[in-house]
Scaffold this motif. Structure first.
Motif, mmCIF file in Angstrom:
data_model
loop_
_atom_site.group_PDB
_atom_site.id
_atom_site.type_symbol
_atom_site.label_atom_id
_atom_site.label_comp_id
_atom_site.label_asym_id
_atom_site.label_seq_id
_atom_site.Cartn_x
_atom_site.Cartn_y
_atom_site.Cartn_z
ATOM 1 N N GLY A 98 0.808 -1.221 0.000
ATOM 2 C CA GLY A 98 0.000 0.000 0.000
ATOM 3 C C GLY A 98 0.834 1.259 0.000
ATOM 4 N N TYR A 99 2.127 1.102 0.025
ATOM 5 C CA TYR A 99 3.007 2.263 0.047
ATOM 6 C C TYR A 99 4.361 1.884 -0.551
ATOM 7 C CZ TYR A 99 5.007 -0.110 4.122
ATOM 8 O OH TYR A 99 5.579 -1.050 4.949
ATOM 9 N N THR A 100 5.177 2.889 -0.784
ATOM 10 C CA THR A 100 6.544 2.686 -1.226
ATOM 11 C C THR A 100 7.451 3.621 -0.433
ATOM 12 O OG1 THR A 100 7.992 2.579 -3.183
ATOM 13 C CG2 THR A 100 6.427 4.420 -3.061
ATOM 14 N N VAL A 101 8.737 3.435 -0.549
ATOM 15 C CA VAL A 101 9.703 4.278 0.163
ATOM 16 C C VAL A 101 10.487 5.082 -0.869
ATOM 17 C CG1 VAL A 101 11.638 4.331 1.771
ATOM 18 C CG2 VAL A 101 9.882 2.553 1.993
ATOM 19 N N ASP A 102 10.445 6.417 -0.728
ATOM 20 C CA ASP A 102 11.136 7.260 -1.702
ATOM 21 C C ASP A 102 12.645 7.319 -1.393
ATOM 22 O OD1 ASP A 102 11.611 9.125 0.325
ATOM 23 O OD2 ASP A 102 10.009 10.476 -0.306
ATOM 24 N N PRO A 103 13.435 7.926 -2.278
ATOM 25 C CA PRO A 103 14.891 7.970 -2.070
ATOM 26 C C PRO A 103 15.316 8.618 -0.763
ATOM 27 C CG PRO A 103 14.363 8.521 -4.334
ATOM 28 C CD PRO A 103 13.052 8.447 -3.613
ATOM 29 N N ALA A 104 14.450 9.483 -0.207
ATOM 30 C CA ALA A 104 14.783 10.144 1.057
ATOM 31 C C ALA A 104 14.394 9.309 2.266
ATOM 32 C CB ALA A 104 14.095 11.507 1.127
ATOM 33 N N GLN A 106 11.270 8.333 2.944
ATOM 34 C CA GLN A 106 9.923 8.663 3.388
ATOM 35 C C GLN A 106 8.901 7.698 2.780
ATOM 36 O OE1 GLN A 106 9.246 11.214 5.646
ATOM 37 N NE2 GLN A 106 11.486 11.257 5.765
ATOM 38 N N LEU A 107 7.897 7.325 3.577
ATOM 39 C CA LEU A 107 6.842 6.464 3.068
ATOM 40 C C LEU A 107 5.901 7.266 2.189
ATOM 41 C CD1 LEU A 107 5.864 4.319 6.198
ATOM 42 C CD2 LEU A 107 7.417 3.730 4.333
ATOM 43 N N ARG A 108 5.549 6.718 1.042
ATOM 44 C CA ARG A 108 4.621 7.360 0.125
ATOM 45 C C ARG A 108 3.522 6.370 -0.255
ATOM 46 N NH1 ARG A 108 5.861 12.633 0.762
ATOM 47 N NH2 ARG A 108 8.104 13.009 0.438
ATOM 48 N N VAL A 109 2.289 6.847 -0.299
ATOM 49 C CA VAL A 109 1.186 5.981 -0.724
ATOM 50 C C VAL A 109 1.434 5.523 -2.154
ATOM 51 C CG1 VAL A 109 -1.288 5.855 -1.189
ATOM 52 C CG2 VAL A 109 -0.464 7.107 0.805
ATOM 53 N N ALA A 110 1.199 4.242 -2.407
ATOM 54 C CA ALA A 110 1.416 3.684 -3.739
ATOM 55 C C ALA A 110 0.160 2.972 -4.218
ATOM 56 C CB ALA A 110 2.593 2.707 -3.715
ATOM 57 N N ARG A 111 -0.077 3.058 -5.513
ATOM 58 C CA ARG A 111 -1.220 2.366 -6.138
ATOM 59 C C ARG A 111 -2.503 2.643 -5.359
ATOM 60 N NH1 ARG A 111 1.300 1.587 -10.852
ATOM 61 N NH2 ARG A 111 3.460 1.084 -10.364
ATOM 62 N N LEU A 112 -2.795 3.935 -5.156
ATOM 63 C CA LEU A 112 -3.908 4.338 -4.305
ATOM 64 C C LEU A 112 -5.234 3.754 -4.750
ATOM 65 C CD1 LEU A 112 -5.057 5.984 -2.004
ATOM 66 C CD2 LEU A 112 -5.018 8.008 -3.482
ATOM 67 N N ASN A 113 -5.407 3.563 -6.045
ATOM 68 C CA ASN A 113 -6.671 3.040 -6.570
ATOM 69 C C ASN A 113 -6.820 1.537 -6.378
ATOM 70 O OD1 ASN A 113 -4.487 3.224 -8.725
ATOM 71 N ND2 ASN A 113 -5.910 1.785 -9.710
ATOM 72 N N CYS A 114 -5.783 0.884 -5.892
ATOM 73 C CA CYS A 114 -5.795 -0.580 -5.780
ATOM 74 C C CYS A 114 -5.990 -1.027 -4.334
ATOM 75 C CB CYS A 114 -4.489 -1.161 -6.318
ATOM 76 S SG CYS A 114 -4.211 -0.824 -8.072
ATOM 77 N N VAL A 115 -6.883 -1.966 -4.133
ATOM 78 C CA VAL A 115 -7.151 -2.557 -2.816
ATOM 79 C C VAL A 115 -6.723 -4.020 -2.857
ATOM 80 C CG1 VAL A 115 -8.927 -3.218 -1.148
ATOM 81 C CG2 VAL A 115 -9.076 -1.004 -2.318
ATOM 82 N N TYR A 116 -5.758 -4.362 -2.044
ATOM 83 C CA TYR A 116 -5.299 -5.753 -1.997
ATOM 84 C C TYR A 116 -6.392 -6.662 -1.438
ATOM 85 C CZ TYR A 116 -2.942 -9.971 -0.406
ATOM 86 O OH TYR A 116 -2.601 -11.286 -0.182
#
Length: 216
Positions: A98-104, A106-116
Motif C-alpha cells: 500500500g506504500y513505497t519508500v522514496d529515495p529520502a 519517506q513512506l509514500r502511498v502507492a497504487r492508491l486506486n488498488c485494494v489488496y
C-alpha cells in the motif's frame, strides 16, 4: 505497530491473509456487506473484458450498510477484481504494502486506486492474491448479484483497511488506521440491530471513553 493494528492483527496496511475472509462455515450467517467478494452475474454485460469474458470477480463498494437494508435504485456499486499476477512484480509489492519508500526514506502511498485482496481459502477459482481497482466501478441489480452468489465474506478487520483506502482514494482523507478503527468500532458497538458475528473489539464492553479506543 499502532494500537489498532495490533487489535486487528494487521501486518502493514492490511490484516494477515488468514484474517481477511470469514471461514466458509460462518459466512452463511454474515449479511452481504461492503467489501465482500462476489461472482460476476452472467447478465452483467458491463463487467466483461475487451474479449467479452467475465471479470474475475467483483468487490462490493456501495451501499456501505448490509445489502438490501436500504434501496439501491441504480443497483449495487461494485469494483472490478483482478488477479495480482496481472501486474508486474514491483507493482504487486506496492499493492500488497500500500506504500513505497522514496529515495529520502519517506513512506509514500502507492497504487492508491488498488485494494489488496487475499486468496480465498479452499476456493477452486479464487485461491490467488487479487486486487480491486477503485477506478473500475460498475452497478448491478442486487437480485442479479444474489443469484450469481458470494465468493467470500470480508472480515470486519479487513473492512477497516478497505474503508481507510477508499476514503483516501475518494476524498483524499488521509485518516490514520487508529481513526478508522475507532469510527468502525463505535459504529458496530452502537448498532443494536447489527447482524452476524460481532467482533470482540466492537462490543460495548470493549469501548473506552476516548472515542472507541480498545480497552486495556
Amino acid at each position: 505497530m499502532s494500537e489498532a493494528g495490533e487489535a486487528l492483527g494487521f501486518e502493514g496496511t492490511y490484516p494477515l491473509d488468514e484474517r481477511f475472509w470469514f471461514p466458509a462455515e460462518q459466512s452463511a450467517v454474515v449479511p452481504w456487506r461492503y467489501g465482500d467478494l462476489v461472482a460476476v452475474p452472467a447478465s452483467a454485460e458491463n463487467a466483461r473484458d475487451g474479449k467479452g469474458r467475465p471479470w474475475l470477480a467483483l468487490m462490493v463498494g456501495h451501499p456501505a450498510c448490509d445489502l438490501g437494508a436500504k434501496g439501491a435504485p441504480k443497483g449495487v456499486q461494485l469494483f472490478r477484481v483482478h488477479p495480482l499476477k496481472a501486474v508486474s512484480r514491483p507493482q504487486r509489492s506496492e499493492i500488497i504494502a500500500g506504500y513505497t519508500v522514496d529515495p529520502a526514506g519517506q513512506l509514500r502511498v502507492a497504487r492508491l486506486n488498488c485494494v489488496y485482496l487475499a486468496p480465498v481459502p479452499g476456493s477452486a477459482t479464487h485461491a490467488q492474491s487479487m486486487f480491486a481497482d477503485l477506478r473500475e466501478p460498475v452497478r448491478v441489480p442486487l437480485m442479479e448479484l444474489t443469484e450469481a452468489g458470494r465468493i467470500a465474506a470480508m472480515t470486519h478487520e479487513a473492512r477497516v483497511a478497505v474503508l481507510r483506502r477508499d476514503a483516501l482514494f475518494r476524498y483524499r482523507w488521509n485518516l490514520s488506521l487508529d481513526d478508522v478503527f475507532a469510527l468502525e468500532q463505535s459504529r458496530i458497538a452502537g448498532d443494536d440491530a447489527f447482524e452476524g458475528p460481532r467482533p470482540q473489539w466492537a462490543t460495548s464492553r470493549g469501548l473506552t471513553a476516548n472515542a472507541g479506543r480498545p480497552a486495556p
